[in-house]
Write a protein that holds these residues in place. Structure first.
Motif, PDB file in Angstrom:
ATOM      1  N   ARG A 110       0.828  -1.207   0.000  1.00  0.00           N
ATOM      2  CA  ARG A 110       0.000   0.000   0.000  1.00  0.00           C
ATOM      3  C   ARG A 110       0.862   1.256   0.000  1.00  0.00           C
ATOM      4  O   ARG A 110       0.591   2.203  -0.752  1.00  0.00           O
ATOM      5  N   ASP A 151      -7.135   0.896  -3.166  1.00  0.00           N
ATOM      6  CA  ASP A 151      -7.950  -0.211  -2.667  1.00  0.00           C
ATOM      7  C   ASP A 151      -8.273  -1.204  -3.779  1.00  0.00           C
ATOM      8  O   ASP A 151      -8.282  -2.425  -3.557  1.00  0.00           O
ATOM      9  N   ALA A 155      -7.133  -5.065  -3.740  1.00  0.00           N
ATOM     10  CA  ALA A 155      -8.143  -6.121  -3.842  1.00  0.00           C
ATOM     11  C   ALA A 155      -7.794  -7.086  -4.966  1.00  0.00           C
ATOM     12  O   ALA A 155      -7.822  -8.311  -4.794  1.00  0.00           O
ATOM     13  N   LYS A 166      -9.521  -7.827   0.555  1.00  0.00           N
ATOM     14  CA  LYS A 166      -9.759  -6.395   0.709  1.00  0.00           C
ATOM     15  C   LYS A 166     -11.244  -6.120   0.515  1.00  0.00           C
ATOM     16  O   LYS A 166     -11.818  -6.470  -0.518  1.00  0.00           O
TER      17      LYS A 166
END
Length: 315
Positions: A110, A151, A155, A166
């Motif tokens: 991230r 995100d 995912a 996620k």
């Protein structure tokens, strides 16, 4: 879907989609392919990605021309395995004890994406971008075209048992390569009439199985993605023109090895430039490199195959 509406307005023009498959560290191959395509002035109207192809796809979609690819190449050339798959003894113990559903924290990945991505939301990309993920509960493909870009990538890249699922819009999602469909179907549904597939390939010259749990998981997902890709090329060839760029072959690098990304980028760019010059973007055939195959001698070294390839004796 916002992208479908956007594409419908371009119905009078051929819609070209780049579809980027998954493949762990072999995603570096797609950087070289993208460089060669842009050098030949081949650009997409739509980008669709799954797993590592999602990460590459959002960068390619975020900036026009070569700028996004330059940024992406800089990331890949400096990438090391701990930046993506940091080993945690604590998480390993918790997973073994049944107290955790993953082996690796997604926080380093991230941070890497957030530090370099020049936008926050998928709808802010300059080229429409679709990210394919898989619903953990029912196994269906979920296509994301809005919301947090980070995100969406996390995912789509959530390899089962390696990364945690996620949750996006209330749905737990995992790696896009697990779905029964591949991003080719998403590109066609969005209106693409010409699809350029950028596979990562498989380690066709590998002589042994992965030695670690993480390596085995990545290898399994990569093989699954490539087999699904072959099936979808054949399944949808009557609905759109599907051109697949041949992946590197022979290839000994595994999807868990981040030590050779620079070599993968350079080889893929050179091979794709040569392929474009020789064949151009034509045909719906599945490249031989994605089909089960053997080299002339199963015992010959990788170096000897490369030398013969340079001399033109290996197709």
């Amino acid at each position: 879907m916002e992208v479908e509406t956007h594409m419908s307005r371009k119905s009078t023009k051929e819609i070209v989609a780049f579809v980027l498959a998954g493949g762990g560290s072999l995603g570096a191959v797609q950087v070289g392919m993208l460089k060669a395509l842009l050098a030949d002035k081949i650009t997409p109207d739509l980008i669709v990605g799954a797993s590592v192809g999602a990460l590459n796809g959002v960068y390619a979609a975020g900036e026009t021309g070569i700028a996004g690819i330059v940024r992406l190449e800089r990331i890949w050339r400096s990438l090391r395995r701990p930046m993506v798959f940091p080993f945690s003894p604590l998480l390993a113990v918790l997973a073994f004890a049944g107290l955790s559903n993953h082996l690796v924290s997604p926080r380093p990945l991230r941070r890497l994406i957030e530090a370099e991505l020049p936008f926050q939301r998928l709808e802010d990309t300059l080229i429409p971008c679709l990210i394919a993920a898989t619903d953990v509960l029912d196994g269906t493909m979920v296509v994301l075209d809005s919301g947090s870009a980070v995100d969406a990538v996390l995912a789509s890249s959530a390899i089962p048992a390696v990364f945690p699922p996620k949750t996006v819009d209330g749905r737990p999602l995992m790696d896009g390569g697990v779905s029964n469909n591949t991003p080719v179907a998403a590109a066609i549904k969005a209106g693409a009439s010409r699809i350029v597939v950028l596979p990562t390939g498989i380690a066709c010259a590998a002589s042994s199985q992965p030695r670690t749990a993480m390596g085995m998981a990545l290898n399994a997902i990569n093989l699954l993605v490539m087999r699904q890709l072959v099936d979808d090329i054949e399944r949808y060839s009557d609905q759109a023109e599907i051109i697949t760029i041949p992946p590197l072959c022979p290839l000994t690098v595994t999807p868990y090895d981040f030590s050779q990304t620079a070599m993968l980028i350079d080889r893929a760019e050179a091979d794709t430039r040569k392929w474009l010059k020789t064949h151009g973007l034509h045909g719906n055939q599945v490249p031989r490199e994605l089909q089960p195959h053997n080299h002339k001698s199963p015992m010959e070294s990788f170096e000897s195959v490369i030398n013969r390839q340079k001399q033109g004796s290996v197709p």
